[in-house]
Scaffold this motif. Structure first.
Motif, mmCIF file in Angstrom:
data_model
loop_
_atom_site.group_PDB
_atom_site.id
_atom_site.type_symbol
_atom_site.label_atom_id
_atom_site.label_comp_id
_atom_site.label_asym_id
_atom_site.label_seq_id
_atom_site.Cartn_x
_atom_site.Cartn_y
_atom_site.Cartn_z
ATOM 1 N N GLU A 82 83.371 57.976 -63.500
ATOM 2 C CA GLU A 82 83.100 57.901 -62.064
ATOM 3 C C GLU A 82 83.295 59.242 -61.342
ATOM 4 O O GLU A 82 82.560 59.588 -60.432
ATOM 5 C CB GLU A 82 84.043 56.863 -61.443
ATOM 6 N N SER A 83 84.299 59.991 -61.794
ATOM 7 C CA SER A 83 84.634 61.239 -61.105
ATOM 8 C C SER A 83 83.570 62.322 -61.277
ATOM 9 O O SER A 83 83.493 63.251 -60.483
ATOM 10 C CB SER A 83 85.990 61.764 -61.605
ATOM 11 N N SER A 84 82.748 62.194 -62.338
ATOM 12 C CA SER A 84 81.760 63.252 -62.568
ATOM 13 C C SER A 84 80.320 62.734 -62.634
ATOM 14 O O SER A 84 79.386 63.525 -62.818
ATOM 15 C CB SER A 84 82.100 64.032 -63.841
ATOM 16 N N ALA A 85 80.131 61.415 -62.457
ATOM 17 C CA ALA A 85 78.795 60.811 -62.615
ATOM 18 C C ALA A 85 77.770 61.458 -61.686
ATOM 19 O O ALA A 85 76.675 61.853 -62.122
ATOM 20 C CB ALA A 85 78.860 59.305 -62.356
ATOM 21 N N SER A 86 78.110 61.586 -60.431
ATOM 22 C CA SER A 86 77.177 62.128 -59.449
ATOM 23 C C SER A 86 76.812 63.579 -59.776
ATOM 24 O O SER A 86 75.639 63.960 -59.775
ATOM 25 C CB SER A 86 77.805 62.027 -58.055
ATOM 26 N N ALA A 87 77.815 64.389 -60.079
ATOM 27 C CA ALA A 87 77.576 65.812 -60.374
ATOM 28 C C ALA A 87 76.738 65.987 -61.641
ATOM 29 O O ALA A 87 75.811 66.804 -61.676
ATOM 30 C CB ALA A 87 78.907 66.552 -60.517
ATOM 31 N N ARG A 88 77.058 65.216 -62.680
ATOM 32 C CA ARG A 88 76.315 65.334 -63.946
ATOM 33 C C ARG A 88 74.837 64.976 -63.754
ATOM 34 O O ARG A 88 73.938 65.693 -64.211
ATOM 35 C CB ARG A 88 76.918 64.399 -65.013
ATOM 36 N N MET A 89 74.580 63.840 -63.059
ATOM 37 C CA MET A 89 73.200 63.413 -62.851
ATOM 38 C C MET A 89 72.456 64.439 -62.003
ATOM 39 O O MET A 89 71.280 64.711 -62.214
ATOM 40 C CB MET A 89 73.153 62.037 -62.182
ATOM 41 N N ASN A 90 73.165 65.016 -61.051
ATOM 42 C CA ASN A 90 72.558 66.038 -60.201
ATOM 43 C C ASN A 90 72.172 67.268 -61.028
ATOM 44 O O ASN A 90 71.099 67.855 -60.825
ATOM 45 C CB ASN A 90 73.523 66.419 -59.075
ATOM 46 N N GLN A 91 73.010 67.634 -61.984
ATOM 47 C CA GLN A 91 72.691 68.767 -62.872
ATOM 48 C C GLN A 91 71.464 68.467 -63.728
ATOM 49 O O GLN A 91 70.625 69.327 -63.946
ATOM 50 C CB GLN A 91 73.889 69.093 -63.765
ATOM 51 N N TYR A 92 71.359 67.227 -64.190
ATOM 52 C CA TYR A 92 70.187 66.846 -64.983
ATOM 53 C C TYR A 92 68.922 66.941 -64.127
ATOM 54 O O TYR A 92 67.889 67.423 -64.575
ATOM 55 C CB TYR A 92 70.309 65.412 -65.517
ATOM 56 N N GLU A 93 69.017 66.455 -62.883
ATOM 57 C CA GLU A 93 67.815 66.415 -62.026
ATOM 58 C C GLU A 93 67.434 67.801 -61.499
ATOM 59 O O GLU A 93 66.309 68.036 -61.091
ATOM 60 C CB GLU A 93 68.016 65.439 -60.863
ATOM 61 N N ARG A 94 68.382 68.719 -61.483
ATOM 62 C CA ARG A 94 68.051 70.089 -61.077
ATOM 63 C C ARG A 94 67.656 70.925 -62.303
ATOM 64 O O ARG A 94 67.341 72.102 -62.158
ATOM 65 C CB ARG A 94 69.217 70.723 -60.315
ATOM 66 N N GLY A 95 67.679 70.326 -63.474
ATOM 67 C CA GLY A 95 67.282 71.042 -64.684
ATOM 68 C C GLY A 95 68.324 72.039 -65.146
ATOM 69 O O GLY A 95 68.035 72.935 -65.943
ATOM 70 N N LYS A 96 69.548 71.876 -64.630
ATOM 71 C CA LYS A 96 70.605 72.816 -65.003
ATOM 72 C C LYS A 96 71.128 72.502 -66.407
ATOM 73 O O LYS A 96 71.520 73.388 -67.153
ATOM 74 C CB LYS A 96 71.748 72.726 -63.979
ATOM 75 N N HIS A 97 71.163 71.220 -66.722
ATOM 76 C CA HIS A 97 71.500 70.778 -68.075
ATOM 77 C C HIS A 97 70.480 69.725 -68.505
ATOM 78 O O HIS A 97 69.976 68.990 -67.665
ATOM 79 C CB HIS A 97 72.897 70.159 -68.129
ATOM 80 N N VAL A 98 70.203 69.668 -69.805
ATOM 81 C CA VAL A 98 69.365 68.601 -70.345
ATOM 82 C C VAL A 98 70.267 67.735 -71.216
ATOM 83 O O VAL A 98 70.960 68.247 -72.092
ATOM 84 C CB VAL A 98 68.197 69.172 -71.188
ATOM 85 N N PRO A 99 70.308 66.417 -70.939
ATOM 86 C CA PRO A 99 71.195 65.573 -71.750
ATOM 87 C C PRO A 99 70.717 65.486 -73.190
ATOM 88 O O PRO A 99 69.532 65.701 -73.461
ATOM 89 C CB PRO A 99 71.093 64.207 -71.075
#
Lengths: 106, 106
Positions: B35-52
């Protein structure tokens, strides 16, 4: 929850390479891997030991005349649909979409 | 040689999440991110900063009722074909394949 087949990339790559009658080494070299490690790297991909990043996957797909997404499809029939749709014109793709929507409405 | 769109994952993820009216945080939590990082992680995926990795991509795809391959398709029409074909029965998929082969023979 279905089991996610982490080796789907490995399986599709092997099938697609063999269909094009390319050796692991030749495909690796065409994808830009150094001659000294091309064979070993491709072998690792096909054994599922390593999964290439999206850029390398795209290069391999291009050499094999496939859309990159093909490598990530678990369902065999869906993989075939992707493979054959890839070469259609946009107008033909729209025809396919209409056909599928008619199937769903039936 | 076409430019490979490395952000295709980011683009498709954002579109698919919004179509399901889920927040980045909610989708992340459903995919098993803390929960503490869900929003940030998904945001990184959607900005193309990380690819899961493929496993996380598969989890997200399942929540969004999509085949995992959808996230890796560059052509918009092919992405739509994959999306709508995903829900067809195997018999219907075979009908789609026959339709495409007829189109190609035409």
């Amino acid at each position: 929850m279905p089991t996610h087949n982490l080796n789907v990339f490995a399986l599709r790559l092997r099938l697609a390479r063999k269909a094009k009658k390319l050796s692991q080494e030749r495909l690796g070299i065409l994808a830009g891997i150094d001659e000294s490690s091309a064979s070993a790297r491709m072998n690792q991909y096909e054994r599922g030991k390593h999964v290439p990043d999206f850029l390398m996957a795209s290069k391999i797909a291009e050499i094999l005349d496939l859309p990159t997404a093909y490598f990530y499809v678990e369902n065999d029939l869906l993989a075939e649909i992707i493979q054959v749709s890839h070469t259609l014109s946009n107008e033909q793709k729209l025809e396919v979409l209409r056909f599928i929507k008619d199937l769903q409405d039936f």
